[in-house]
Design an enzyme around this catalytic site. Sequence first.
Site, short mmCIF file in Angstrom:
data_model
loop_
_atom_site.label_atom_id
_atom_site.label_comp_id
_atom_site.label_asym_id
_atom_site.label_seq_id
_atom_site.Cartn_x
_atom_site.Cartn_y
_atom_site.Cartn_z
N VAL A 66 62.42 88.83 70.77
CA VAL A 66 63.30 90.05 71.29
C VAL A 66 63.98 89.53 72.43
O VAL A 66 64.95 90.39 72.77
CB VAL A 66 62.40 91.07 72.01
CG1 VAL A 66 61.61 92.00 70.65
CG2 VAL A 66 61.27 90.70 72.86
N SER A 144 53.01 100.04 81.21
CA SER A 144 51.49 99.66 81.41
C SER A 144 50.96 100.35 82.86
O SER A 144 51.89 100.90 83.68
CB SER A 144 51.21 97.99 81.84
OG SER A 144 49.85 97.60 82.15
N TYR A 159 53.82 89.92 85.43
CA TYR A 159 53.65 91.16 84.47
C TYR A 159 53.73 92.77 84.93
O TYR A 159 54.56 93.35 84.46
CB TYR A 159 52.08 90.90 83.96
CG TYR A 159 51.73 91.89 82.98
CD1 TYR A 159 52.27 91.86 81.49
CD2 TYR A 159 51.02 92.99 83.20
CE1 TYR A 159 51.89 92.70 80.44
CE2 TYR A 159 50.59 94.12 82.25
CZ TYR A 159 51.01 93.97 80.87
OH TYR A 159 50.84 94.81 80.07
N LYS A 163 56.66 95.33 84.10
CA LYS A 163 56.29 96.58 83.53
C LYS A 163 56.93 97.65 84.39
O LYS A 163 57.20 98.88 84.09
CB LYS A 163 54.76 96.91 83.66
CG LYS A 163 54.15 96.03 82.49
CD LYS A 163 54.21 96.27 81.17
CE LYS A 163 54.53 95.36 80.08
NZ LYS A 163 54.76 95.76 78.57
P1 NAP Z 1 49.24 91.76 71.25
O1 NAP Z 1 47.99 92.16 70.43
O2 NAP Z 1 49.46 90.34 71.96
O3 NAP Z 1 50.83 92.28 70.55
C1 NAP Z 1 51.78 91.98 71.30
C2 NAP Z 1 52.82 91.65 70.40
O4 NAP Z 1 54.22 91.28 70.76
C3 NAP Z 1 52.18 90.03 69.71
O5 NAP Z 1 52.58 90.27 68.22
C4 NAP Z 1 53.57 89.34 70.54
O6 NAP Z 1 53.59 88.06 69.62
C5 NAP Z 1 54.70 90.03 70.15
N1 NAP Z 1 55.76 89.50 71.55
C6 NAP Z 1 55.52 89.35 72.59
N2 NAP Z 1 56.44 88.65 73.18
C7 NAP Z 1 57.52 88.57 72.02
C8 NAP Z 1 58.92 88.41 72.12
N3 NAP Z 1 59.48 87.82 72.92
N4 NAP Z 1 59.41 88.56 70.79
C9 NAP Z 1 58.92 89.13 69.65
N5 NAP Z 1 57.59 89.27 69.97
C10 NAP Z 1 56.89 89.23 70.93
O7 NAP Z 1 49.61 92.75 72.56
P2 NAP Z 1 49.25 94.37 72.87
O8 NAP Z 1 48.01 94.62 73.69
O9 NAP Z 1 49.40 95.10 71.51
O10 NAP Z 1 50.50 94.82 73.55
C11 NAP Z 1 51.70 95.42 73.32
C12 NAP Z 1 52.36 96.25 74.36
O11 NAP Z 1 51.17 96.77 75.11
C13 NAP Z 1 52.67 95.04 75.43
O12 NAP Z 1 53.93 95.31 75.76
C14 NAP Z 1 51.69 94.97 76.51
O13 NAP Z 1 52.34 94.48 77.79
C15 NAP Z 1 51.43 96.45 76.40
N6 NAP Z 1 50.17 96.89 77.22
C16 NAP Z 1 48.95 96.44 76.61
C17 NAP Z 1 47.63 96.73 77.30
C18 NAP Z 1 46.49 96.18 76.76
O14 NAP Z 1 45.31 96.52 77.51
N7 NAP Z 1 46.25 95.74 75.42
C19 NAP Z 1 47.65 97.47 78.52
C20 NAP Z 1 48.92 97.95 78.91
C21 NAP Z 1 50.17 97.68 78.41
P3 NAP Z 1 52.84 86.68 70.12
O15 NAP Z 1 51.60 86.67 69.55
O16 NAP Z 1 53.74 85.50 69.55
O17 NAP Z 1 52.91 86.52 71.62
#
Ligand code: NAP
Length: 262
Positions: A66, A144, A159, A163
């Site tokens: 991205v 977040s 981070y 956010k």
């Molecule tokens: P996840 O399972 O790691 O999924 C995130 C996805 O985004 C992964 O496929 C990752 O690919 C991809 N990604 C990261 N950087 C990227 C880039 N520069 N270009 C393209 N793809 C990219 O994590 P998730 O928990 O679902 O997170 C999704 C969103 O929710 C994030 O923005 C995170 O900050 C937010 N969030 C999550 C939580 C939580 O507790 N899970 C809490 C608050 C907010 P790679 O595997 O290659 O990195």
Amino acid sequence: MHDHPLARRTCLITGAGSGIGRAMALQFAHDGAEVALVGRSADELEAVAKQIRDSGGIAEAFVADVTDAPGMADIVERVVAQWGPIKVAVANAGANGVWAPLDKLSVADFRETLDNNLTGTFITLKVVYPAMKMHGGSMIVVSSINGTRIYSNRGSHAYSSSKAGQVALVKTLAPELGLDNIRINAICPGAIDTPIHDKTVRQGVEDPNGECADPHTAIPLTDNRPGEPEQVAKLARFLASDDAQHITGAVIHIDGAQSLGG
Ligand code: NAP
């Protein structure tokens, strides 16, 4: 809520190969959307696309980082050529990056997290905008509780800053994009059960249990059990649908009251 609230709507979701993005892709496809899955891992994206198609849905994988503006613009062009104007875009891709005390966190690591999470969000919204403004639509940014309500996770400077920046972006864009009938809202999850926590690089702030471990961030609603990606996907589906047609510039926390001092 209608049976198929996103029927025949073209939706683009970043980070769609894993966790919250994957759950949103499955939910949106179930709700009748044509789903463009964007991310870095072709294998992960293809697996989600196949799962959707196998159950009768419409989805295609598009590989890009991205932070790559020309690559993202190219994807938008291909999506529009295939399915028409984009009605829903979710800037979900993100990473925890390096968590470290101020004197240990390198400038390069800080920049990388800001680039991934904040600049990547900006690029996603920017390239989608021309494909949405003729007909209006819904943009959703996944931020977040870190950086919006919680500041006690040690070492999460980069981070949390990224956010917080996403929420500022959403709020400044809401009045501007409203003129084009585009709504934009932020979702702020608390701890959600996804692989993101295993990818965190901790330097000098080792904490094997991630966001839940901080006693100030217990989750009252679930006796500390993290939320599920599907719960976040249902909120995104609501924001994407016409049922949310007067909601824009909103910041919605989905965290079982984790961020309110459990
Ligand atoms: P996840 O399972 O790691 O999924 C995130 C996805 O985004 C992964 O496929 C990752 O690919 C991809 N990604 C990261 N950087 C990227 C880039 N520069 N270009 C393209 N793809 C990219 O994590 P998730 O928990 O679902 O997170 C999704 C969103 O929710 C994030 O923005 C995170 O900050 C937010 N969030 C999550 C939580 C939580 O507790 N899970 C809490 C608050 C907010 P790679 O595997 O290659 O990195």
